[in-house]
Scaffold this active site. Structure first.
Site, short mmCIF file in Angstrom:
data_model
loop_
_atom_site.label_atom_id
_atom_site.label_comp_id
_atom_site.label_asym_id
_atom_site.label_seq_id
_atom_site.Cartn_x
_atom_site.Cartn_y
_atom_site.Cartn_z
N ASP A 183 -0.72 -6.62 3.63
CA ASP A 183 -0.73 -5.58 4.65
C ASP A 183 -1.56 -4.39 4.20
O ASP A 183 -1.49 -3.96 3.03
CB ASP A 183 0.72 -5.13 4.90
CG ASP A 183 0.82 -4.10 6.00
OD1 ASP A 183 0.58 -4.47 7.16
OD2 ASP A 183 1.11 -2.92 5.69
N GLU A 239 -5.61 -7.89 4.92
CA GLU A 239 -5.67 -7.32 6.26
C GLU A 239 -6.66 -6.16 6.29
O GLU A 239 -6.38 -5.07 5.76
CB GLU A 239 -4.28 -6.81 6.71
CG GLU A 239 -4.25 -6.49 8.19
CD GLU A 239 -3.71 -5.12 8.55
OE1 GLU A 239 -3.68 -4.79 9.74
OE2 GLU A 239 -3.34 -4.35 7.63
N HIS A 297 -6.60 -0.28 2.68
CA HIS A 297 -6.19 1.03 2.15
C HIS A 297 -5.81 0.97 0.67
O HIS A 297 -5.44 1.98 0.08
CB HIS A 297 -5.04 1.58 2.99
CG HIS A 297 -5.42 1.64 4.44
ND1 HIS A 297 -6.18 2.66 4.95
CD2 HIS A 297 -5.24 0.76 5.45
CE1 HIS A 297 -6.43 2.42 6.23
NE2 HIS A 297 -5.86 1.26 6.55
N ASP A 303 1.79 7.00 0.21
CA ASP A 303 0.73 6.12 -0.27
C ASP A 303 0.82 5.90 -1.77
O ASP A 303 0.64 6.83 -2.57
CB ASP A 303 -0.64 6.73 0.09
CG ASP A 303 -1.73 5.68 0.09
OD1 ASP A 303 -1.62 4.72 0.87
OD2 ASP A 303 -2.68 5.82 -0.72
N ASN A 340 0.82 -1.22 0.00
CA ASN A 340 0.00 0.00 0.00
C ASN A 340 0.85 1.26 0.00
O ASN A 340 0.40 2.31 -0.44
CB ASN A 340 -0.91 0.01 1.23
CG ASN A 340 -1.63 1.34 1.42
OD1 ASN A 340 -2.46 1.71 0.59
ND2 ASN A 340 -1.29 2.08 2.48
C1 ARE Z 1 5.52 3.88 12.60
C2 ARE Z 1 5.30 4.79 13.81
C3 ARE Z 1 4.34 5.91 13.43
C4 ARE Z 1 4.85 6.66 12.22
C5 ARE Z 1 5.09 5.68 11.08
C6 ARE Z 1 5.68 6.35 9.85
O1 ARE Z 1 4.75 4.02 14.88
O2 ARE Z 1 4.23 6.78 14.54
O3 ARE Z 1 3.88 7.61 11.82
O4 ARE Z 1 5.99 4.66 11.52
O5 ARE Z 1 6.89 6.91 10.14
C7 ARE Z 1 3.28 -0.84 11.81
C8 ARE Z 1 3.19 -0.20 13.19
C9 ARE Z 1 3.18 1.31 13.10
C10 ARE Z 1 4.35 1.81 12.28
C11 ARE Z 1 4.20 1.20 10.90
C12 ARE Z 1 5.28 1.63 9.92
O6 ARE Z 1 2.00 -0.67 13.82
O7 ARE Z 1 3.27 1.83 14.42
O8 ARE Z 1 4.30 3.22 12.20
O9 ARE Z 1 4.29 -0.25 11.01
O10 ARE Z 1 6.53 1.29 10.39
C13 ARE Z 1 -4.91 0.66 10.64
C14 ARE Z 1 -4.76 0.00 9.28
C15 ARE Z 1 -4.04 -1.33 9.35
C16 ARE Z 1 -2.70 -1.20 10.10
C17 ARE Z 1 -3.00 -0.57 11.45
C18 ARE Z 1 -1.69 -0.33 12.22
O11 ARE Z 1 -6.06 -0.18 8.71
O12 ARE Z 1 -3.77 -1.77 8.02
O13 ARE Z 1 -3.65 0.70 11.30
N1 ARE Z 1 -2.03 -2.50 10.23
C19 ARE Z 1 -0.90 -2.88 9.33
C20 ARE Z 1 0.17 -3.71 10.04
C21 ARE Z 1 0.90 -2.83 11.03
C22 ARE Z 1 1.70 -1.79 10.26
C23 ARE Z 1 0.97 -1.25 9.09
C24 ARE Z 1 -0.24 -1.75 8.66
C25 ARE Z 1 1.70 -0.31 8.24
O14 ARE Z 1 -0.38 -4.87 10.56
O15 ARE Z 1 1.74 -3.57 11.88
O16 ARE Z 1 2.04 -0.70 11.14
O17 ARE Z 1 2.42 -1.12 7.29
C26 ARE Z 1 -9.23 1.07 13.60
C27 ARE Z 1 -9.31 1.23 12.08
C28 ARE Z 1 -8.21 0.38 11.42
C29 ARE Z 1 -6.87 0.77 12.00
C30 ARE Z 1 -6.88 0.54 13.49
C31 ARE Z 1 -5.55 0.94 14.11
O18 ARE Z 1 -9.61 -0.25 13.96
O19 ARE Z 1 -10.57 0.80 11.59
O20 ARE Z 1 -8.22 0.59 10.02
O21 ARE Z 1 -5.84 -0.06 11.42
O22 ARE Z 1 -7.90 1.30 14.09
O23 ARE Z 1 -5.42 0.27 15.31
CA CA Z 2 -3.72 3.58 -0.26
#
Ligand code: ARE
Ligand code: CA
Length: 481
Positions: free
Chosen positions: A203, A234, A207, A173, A107
């Protein structure tokens, strides 16, 4: 994505979260294959952000686990090892009968930093090694491919425009509706398929959106087994309409994230943390509002939910193991056992060297959870494979925290989430005889291993047995004496 070929459907898998490639290979040969795990999910293998300094304030971890969720390019030089080690791991695992499923971050690219584990330099909208330039990204603006939120980030997780086209957590993005971006993403995934990978955990699929996911999937090759790749999206629950997990089941399978919360509540009655009520699990799956079983990757936790309060985790000890054993018995979804590393702060790195390179997993140190090696889990993986698709029958509950059921006439299991032992007399659906409890033993000649006493089923199929606190009993005809 239907071109007339079957889609790979994983059996039970282990999610070896951020285990390095040589450790995954070793586990496939020595533990996962022999235990009957049919697949392994591995962490994002692409070259990623490598932080060079700490941020502000509470930021104390130089190489947090989440660096790998910020890809820089699609070569396979990562915290988990080299491309050669990745390739060797895939072939070793396949030889052990364990297919490999990859966490694919497609994404977005990064949200911070300027250098990677592979030594590439980049800026927020420029990744020369792919290459991606600014035109390949959604940017803040008012054009058709722009994000129109005032910050350029997702401010409203229920707004479809923002969810698809604005930045998640400040991560650049990708314009995934662009054919050039789609073909570069498909090329990355096809490279992995070429190594022998069988499918993907996508992942942040929520989005990307259904249309772009479908366009990418259509370009994927068949796997080494001649199947369409597994595609597990996901999508956190809670979003309305087209943003719901249900609305993504037309594009692939989905992660069972709503099920994670139902399991937590059944075993722990969150947020009160009372003792829970397994009796609720008489209905679990589509009957309790979850996505269809054959479209769901089911699990007790993953790497996000073990940190965000949604799930039971290794920190719950025997209750966590019991929940995993129950899920393996339940017949819901493609069950996945999570094996990660222990942590005290949510950002903690897996055990690594000073450069962030993850060191070999060692189950003796207490730093790796090694849930997939637990004897009770291993016993229930075998039970799960033996009962196959046999329908649940003979459901029993004391109305409180003990349940039991059979799967057809092939296996029977009982679970006690209470704090004291419980003796039950129930119908197992099994032929009369003596059985080894697979949670603690296996059949060996005319007896059970580990000196475990056999469990007697009478000629009417009734068993009288005592199920210990946070304990289980599992019988199957493969372990009948
Ligand atoms: C890190 C820092 C951030 C910084 C970013 C960029 O923590 O502060 O802004 O870097 O510099 C993982 C970590 C993040 C990390 C990111 C990138 O969890 O902390 O950010 O890696 O290194 C939404 C999404 C869902 C996503 C979750 C986290 O919909 O897809 O947020 N989950 C996946 C993975 C994560 C990963 C990412 C995506 C990014 O499984 O591990 O992040 O690749 C509600 C909403 C959901 C939302 C949820 C959040 O339920 O409906 O959509 O999920 O809240 O809890
Ligand atoms: Ca997107």
């Amino acid at each position: 994505g239907d071109d007339g070929h079957r889609t790979d459907a994983p059996g039970v898998t282990a999610n070896m979260f951020e285990w390095n490639w040589s450790s995954v290979a070793r586990e496939c040969t020595n533990h996962l294959g022999p235990a009957g795990f049919r697949g392994v999910q591995v962490a994002p293998p692409a070259d990623s952000l490598k932080r060079t300094s700490l941020g502000n304030g509470s930021d104390t971890v130089l190489h947090p686990w989440w660096e790998v969720y910020q890809p820089v390019d699609y070569t396979l030089t990562s915290r988990m090892g080299t491309a050669a080690q990745f390739a060797a791991m895939v072939s070793t695992c396949r030889q052990a009968g364990v297919k490999v499923y990859v966490d694919a971050v497609i994404n977005h690219m990064t949200g911070q930093g300027n250098t990677s584990y592979g030594g590439q330099s980049y800026t927020h909208f420029s990744y020369p090694a792919v290459p991606y330039t600014a035109a390949d990204f959604h940017q803040k603006g008012t054009g058709p491919n722009d994000c129109s939120s005032s910050s350029g980030g997702i401010e409203d997780f229920n707004n479809v425009h923002q969810v698809f086209k604005c930045e998640l957590l400040g991560l650049a993005d990708l314009n995934t509706s662009d054919p050039g971006v789609q073909s570069r993403l498909a090329a990355y995934l096809n490279t992995l398929i070429g190594y022998g990978v069988s499918g993907f955990r996508v992942d942040a699929a929520k989005h990307i959106g259904q249309a772009d996911l479908d366009a990418i999937y259509r370009q994927l090759h068949r796997t080494k087994d001649g199947l369409r790749p597994y595609w597990a999206l996901e999508v956190f629950g809670g979003g309305p309409g087209i943003l719901s997990p249900q609305a993504f089941t037309t594009s692939g399978s989905v992660l069972g994230l709503d099920g994670v919360k139902q399991i937590r509540d059944a075993f722990k009655s969150y947020p009160d943390q009372h003792i829970g009520s397994l009796a609720t699990l008489q209905v679990f799956g589509s009957g309790s509002g979850l996505t269809p079983s054959d479209r769901t990757l089911s699990f007790v936790t993953n790497h996000d939910t073990e940190r965000n309060g949604d799930a039971l985790s290794y920190k719950d000890g025997s209750r966590y193991l019991l929940a995993n054993e129950w899920l393996l018995a339940s017949g819901y979804g493609s069950p996945q056992v999570f094996s990660g590393f222990t942590f005290s702060s949510p950002d903690d790195s897996p055990p690594s060297d000073a450069n962030g390179i993850i060191t070999d997993a060692d189950c003796g140190t207490g730093r790796w959870t090694c849930t997939h090696r637990n004897p009770g889990i291993v016993g229930m993986v075998g039970w799960h494979n033996y009962v196959g698709k046999a329908q649940r029958a003979n459901f029993y509950t004391d109305g409180d925290n003990v349940i039991a059921f059979s799967r057809g006439n092939r296996g029977w299991a009982a679970f006690n989430n209470g704090t004291s032992p419980k003796t039950i007399t129930v119908q197992t659906g099994l032929p009369g005889g003596d059985y080894c409890n697979v949670l603690a033993s296996q059949r060996s000649g005319s007896g059970c291993t580990n000196g475990a006493p056999p469990v007697h089923v009478d000629s009417h199929g009734l068993v009288t047995t005592t199920v210990g606190p946070s304990g289980a009993v599992g019988l199957d005809r493969a372990n009948k004496l």
